[in-house]
Write a protein that holds these residues in place. Sequence first.
Motif, PDB file in Angstrom:
ATOM      1  N   LYS A 103       0.809  -1.228   0.000  1.00  0.00           N
ATOM      2  CA  LYS A 103       0.000   0.000   0.000  1.00  0.00           C
ATOM      3  C   LYS A 103       0.839   1.274   0.000  1.00  0.00           C
ATOM      4  O   LYS A 103       0.333   2.349  -0.310  1.00  0.00           O
ATOM      5  CB  LYS A 103      -0.917   0.009   1.228  1.00  0.00           C
ATOM      6  CG  LYS A 103      -1.936  -1.134   1.260  1.00  0.00           C
ATOM      7  CD  LYS A 103      -3.000  -0.967   0.186  1.00  0.00           C
ATOM      8  CE  LYS A 103      -4.082  -2.044   0.320  1.00  0.00           C
ATOM      9  NZ  LYS A 103      -5.084  -1.933  -0.771  1.00  0.00           N
ATOM     10  N   SER A 104       2.116   1.160   0.367  1.00  0.00           N
ATOM     11  CA  SER A 104       2.983   2.342   0.431  1.00  0.00           C
ATOM     12  C   SER A 104       4.427   1.887   0.395  1.00  0.00           C
ATOM     13  O   SER A 104       4.730   0.685   0.504  1.00  0.00           O
ATOM     14  CB  SER A 104       2.731   3.126   1.719  1.00  0.00           C
ATOM     15  OG  SER A 104       3.145   2.352   2.847  1.00  0.00           O
ATOM     16  N   GLY A 105       5.343   2.843   0.271  1.00  0.00           N
ATOM     17  CA  GLY A 105       6.753   2.515   0.355  1.00  0.00           C
ATOM     18  C   GLY A 105       7.115   1.954   1.716  1.00  0.00           C
ATOM     19  O   GLY A 105       7.878   0.987   1.823  1.00  0.00           O
ATOM     20  N   LYS A 106       6.541   2.541   2.764  1.00  0.00           N
ATOM     21  CA  LYS A 106       6.809   2.050   4.126  1.00  0.00           C
ATOM     22  C   LYS A 106       6.369   0.603   4.278  1.00  0.00           C
ATOM     23  O   LYS A 106       7.100  -0.222   4.853  1.00  0.00           O
ATOM     24  CB  LYS A 106       6.084   2.922   5.145  1.00  0.00           C
ATOM     25  CG  LYS A 106       6.306   2.488   6.593  1.00  0.00           C
ATOM     26  CD  LYS A 106       5.538   3.342   7.562  1.00  0.00           C
ATOM     27  CE  LYS A 106       5.834   2.939   9.002  1.00  0.00           C
ATOM     28  NZ  LYS A 106       5.551   1.511   9.275  1.00  0.00           N
ATOM     29  N   ASP A 107       5.179   0.281   3.777  1.00  0.00           N
ATOM     30  CA  ASP A 107       4.689  -1.099   3.883  1.00  0.00           C
ATOM     31  C   ASP A 107       5.601  -2.064   3.112  1.00  0.00           C
ATOM     32  O   ASP A 107       5.853  -3.191   3.567  1.00  0.00           O
ATOM     33  CB  ASP A 107       3.268  -1.196   3.339  1.00  0.00           C
ATOM     34  CG  ASP A 107       2.233  -0.588   4.274  1.00  0.00           C
ATOM     35  OD1 ASP A 107       2.599  -0.253   5.422  1.00  0.00           O
ATOM     36  OD2 ASP A 107       1.069  -0.429   3.857  1.00  0.00           O
ATOM     37  N   LEU A 135      -1.974   2.678  -9.999  1.00  0.00           N
ATOM     38  CA  LEU A 135      -1.339   1.381  -9.735  1.00  0.00           C
ATOM     39  C   LEU A 135      -0.721   1.320  -8.339  1.00  0.00           C
ATOM     40  O   LEU A 135      -0.631   0.250  -7.750  1.00  0.00           O
ATOM     41  CB  LEU A 135      -0.249   1.111 -10.774  1.00  0.00           C
ATOM     42  CG  LEU A 135      -0.686   0.929 -12.222  1.00  0.00           C
ATOM     43  CD1 LEU A 135       0.534   0.813 -13.138  1.00  0.00           C
ATOM     44  CD2 LEU A 135      -1.559  -0.311 -12.363  1.00  0.00           C
ATOM     45  N   SER A 136      -0.297   2.474  -7.830  1.00  0.00           N
ATOM     46  CA  SER A 136       0.497   2.495  -6.589  1.00  0.00           C
ATOM     47  C   SER A 136      -0.301   2.933  -5.379  1.00  0.00           C
ATOM     48  O   SER A 136       0.277   3.435  -4.411  1.00  0.00           O
ATOM     49  CB  SER A 136       1.703   3.424  -6.777  1.00  0.00           C
ATOM     50  OG  SER A 136       1.248   4.745  -7.000  1.00  0.00           O
ATOM     51  N   HIS A 137      -1.627   2.753  -5.428  1.00  0.00           N
ATOM     52  CA  HIS A 137      -2.489   3.108  -4.297  1.00  0.00           C
ATOM     53  C   HIS A 137      -2.392   4.590  -3.961  1.00  0.00           C
ATOM     54  O   HIS A 137      -2.414   4.977  -2.788  1.00  0.00           O
ATOM     55  CB  HIS A 137      -2.171   2.246  -3.069  1.00  0.00           C
ATOM     56  CG  HIS A 137      -2.153   0.764  -3.357  1.00  0.00           C
ATOM     57  ND1 HIS A 137      -3.305   0.036  -3.544  1.00  0.00           N
ATOM     58  CD2 HIS A 137      -1.128  -0.106  -3.537  1.00  0.00           C
ATOM     59  CE1 HIS A 137      -2.988  -1.228  -3.792  1.00  0.00           C
ATOM     60  NE2 HIS A 137      -1.674  -1.331  -3.800  1.00  0.00           N
TER      61      HIS A 137
END
Length: 308
Positions: A103-107, A135-137
Amino acid sequence: MSYPIKLSPHFKTKSGKDITIGFGTGTRWKRPLLKSGKNYSEELVDQILLAIDSGFNHIDTAEVYETQTSVGEALKRTKVPREDLWITTKYNGGFKTFKAHSKSGKDSIDKALKELGVDYIDLFLIHSPFFTTELSHGHTLEDIWRDIIEAKKEGKIREIGISNAAISHLERLFAASPSKEFYPVVNQIEFHPFLQNQSKDIVKYSQDHNILVEAFSPLSPITKAETNNLESNLKNLAEKYNKTEAQILLRYTLQKGILPITTSANENRLKQSLDLYNFELSKEEVDEIDKLGRENPFRLFFHEEFKE
């Protein structure tokens, strides 16, 4: 006689060991979950362990390969200390019809740490800049880059970079960075004599900005089916230096100041891939490989994205 190569920037493992060329766990190793219920490939684990035992200390994986768990299992089994190894992985932002896994870079970073079973990643890359917010939420390239910077500040990541970036993408990351300390330090691209710049002038631009270029698919000239003039040239050089054609290509890549990523399931080939420092191609030989490569343009990936 030893013929070392000085790459810039020059990376070391956390314990201070020079990193080797990379052992890739990319598309050829991608496997569905095994029927046994394991979430890793026993075959790939064995190959990673073989690579480490053969002298590789640099393992390259990615979220989209679905091989992080296999790398993690190998790290559990090897006797080589974690701080003597260099682990690279990558965020998947989605591509064409495929959405981002996380869902994110952190995830994505937290998922990688868990699947690898480590408390830090040596190098974390954005796998490609060719994703949209759909595509990247909802995240832009800059959003993901800021997530990666935060993870570096927190000590989850040692070094940060991108893969498949053109000059315009690198400039966007520079602009999104709070200081030069958080500029990308690696750009991993398709590189071989048939494709000496994945995008216009990218190798020189990266190197001029202190960004190490890493090469995936560096052995394309000997895996590509068509016979060409470069093939006979490589055979002649291999005979001259008592090396394999693959060793000639890997040495050529290193002499370009580029770090290759390769793979093999064969122990002899793995050891040969590291045996690159007791010979040196002349400038004329490198120039001839360049010339013959340009006569046979060929690209494996991102045909549409890099149309000029």
